[in-house]
Design a protein around this motif. Structure first.
Motif, PDB file in Angstrom:
ATOM      1  N   GLU A 110       8.105  19.855  45.676  1.00 46.82           N
ATOM      2  CA  GLU A 110       9.401  19.169  45.875  1.00 46.82           C
ATOM      3  C   GLU A 110      10.492  20.199  46.132  1.00 46.82           C
ATOM      4  N   HIS A 111      11.346  19.887  47.091  1.00 45.91           N
ATOM      5  CA  HIS A 111      12.361  20.859  47.527  1.00 45.91           C
ATOM      6  C   HIS A 111      13.709  20.179  47.730  1.00 45.91           C
ATOM      7  N   ASP A 112      14.740  21.001  47.812  1.00 52.14           N
ATOM      8  CA  ASP A 112      16.084  20.491  48.096  1.00 52.14           C
ATOM      9  C   ASP A 112      16.199  20.071  49.568  1.00 52.14           C
ATOM     10  N   SER A 114      16.148  16.970  50.895  1.00 49.73           N
ATOM     11  CA  SER A 114      15.249  15.909  51.349  1.00 49.73           C
ATOM     12  C   SER A 114      15.992  14.874  52.184  1.00 49.73           C
ATOM     13  N   GLN A 127      15.451  13.680  42.309  1.00 56.16           N
ATOM     14  CA  GLN A 127      14.708  14.198  43.461  1.00 56.16           C
ATOM     15  C   GLN A 127      13.498  13.345  43.802  1.00 56.16           C
TER      16      GLN A 127
HETATM   17 MG    MG Z   1      13.315  16.856  47.515  1.00 57.19          MG
END
Ligand code: MG
Ligand code: HEM
Length: 252
Positions: A110-112, A114, A127
């Motif tokens: 999971e990443h920033d 999105s 998130q």
């Molecule tokens: Mg994300």
């Protein structure tokens, strides 16, 4: 960054799976209170349809391969690579399964930035859940009835820029970057046509907003298998079409 590979080849057994999954498409049921879900709109969709366990829990490699083949005609080796990444988000060492909520662990996969979820910084757990304000920003770049790769690249660039400028803890690892690129490539070429690299906007909005496959809008399981090469080629087009200034926020 040019995407040259997704992962080293992962040994895969000889089991073969039929296309007719017993529970698949028997119905669509949204998550109940004891079910867990992911920041991934597609895996949530497959769980809602029963291609994946409806609980979202204890997902094995075989279940992953079977579900992605039954619903989306994914090649087994691509599904195995994705499973290998997913199982690495299980906090239990040497696990052989994952739960969908493990995928929400921040900065594992999971990443920033999105397309439909706020950054973890704006509230732990955010998130993983659909966020209408974030998705509206993404949708504003889908300027026709058919989404092109250029529109997808623009939407992704805009979301990353917004996160970079508003989230003081913004972070995007190389893994996060490859996933972010691949996700934009995937919604166009998996839900849509991997040859023309276009997708009806209605299919994509329906998937994100309902976590349901857009069968009623005309979506059909692709006739030919979707391979890792298909994903890498489409990912490279996303990168080629974006026009970031060089290495924003990361020096040269
Ligand atoms: Mg994300
Ligand atoms: C998002 C994992 C299959 C489409 C994500 C995220 C994870 C993930 C961890 C969250 C990244 C983030 O936005 O922070 C996986 C795994 C898969 C899988 C492990 C297979 C086992 C698929 C497939 C599609 C897909 C087949 C096809 C369309 C997407 C999209 C997003 C996403 C479009 C971005 C959501 C957003 O930015 O709001 N996936 N995924 N995924 N995934 Fe999947």
């Amino acid at each position: 960054m040019k995407v040259t590979y997704i992962s080293a080849t992962i040994a895969f057994g000889t089991a073969s799976f039929g296309y007719a999954h017993p529970q698949a498409r028997a119905g669509w049921v949204p998550a109940g209170p004891n079910d867990v879900r992911a920041p991934c709109p597609m895996l949530n969709t497959l769980a809602n349809h029963g291609y994946l366990p409806h609980s979202g829990k204890a997902i094995t490699q075989n279940k992953t391969v079977e579900a992605l083949k039954a619903a989306l005609n994914f090649a087994e080796d691509l599904s195995a690579i994705l499973f290998e990444a997913a199982v690495g988000t299980n906090p239990t060492p040497n696990a052989t399964t994952f739960d969908l909520d493990h995928l929400g662990r921040h900065n594992v996969l999971e990443h920033d930035g999105s397309l439909s979820r706020a950054d973890n910084y704006f509230g732990p757990g955010n998130q993983s859940v659909f966020n209408e304000v974030v998705f509206n920003q993404t949708k504003s770049f889908w300027t026709g009835d058919v989404i092109t790769m250029q529109m997808a690249a623009n939407a992704r660039a805009s979301r990353l820029m917004t996160s970079n400028l508003t989230n003081p803890e913004f972070e995007l690892s190389d893994t996060g970057s490859i996933f972010s690129i691949g996700e934009s490539a995937a919604y166009v070429t998996v839900l849509g046509d991997k040859v023309s690299r276009t997708v009806p906007k209605s299919y994509v909005e329906y998937l994100f907003e309902n976590e349901r496959l857009p069968y009623e809008l005309g979506f059909k399981r692709p006739a030919t298998p979707y391979t890792g090469d298909d994903l890498v080629a489409a990912s490279n087009e996303i990168v080629a079409l974006q026009s970031f200034p060089q290495s924003p926020g990361k020096g040269l």
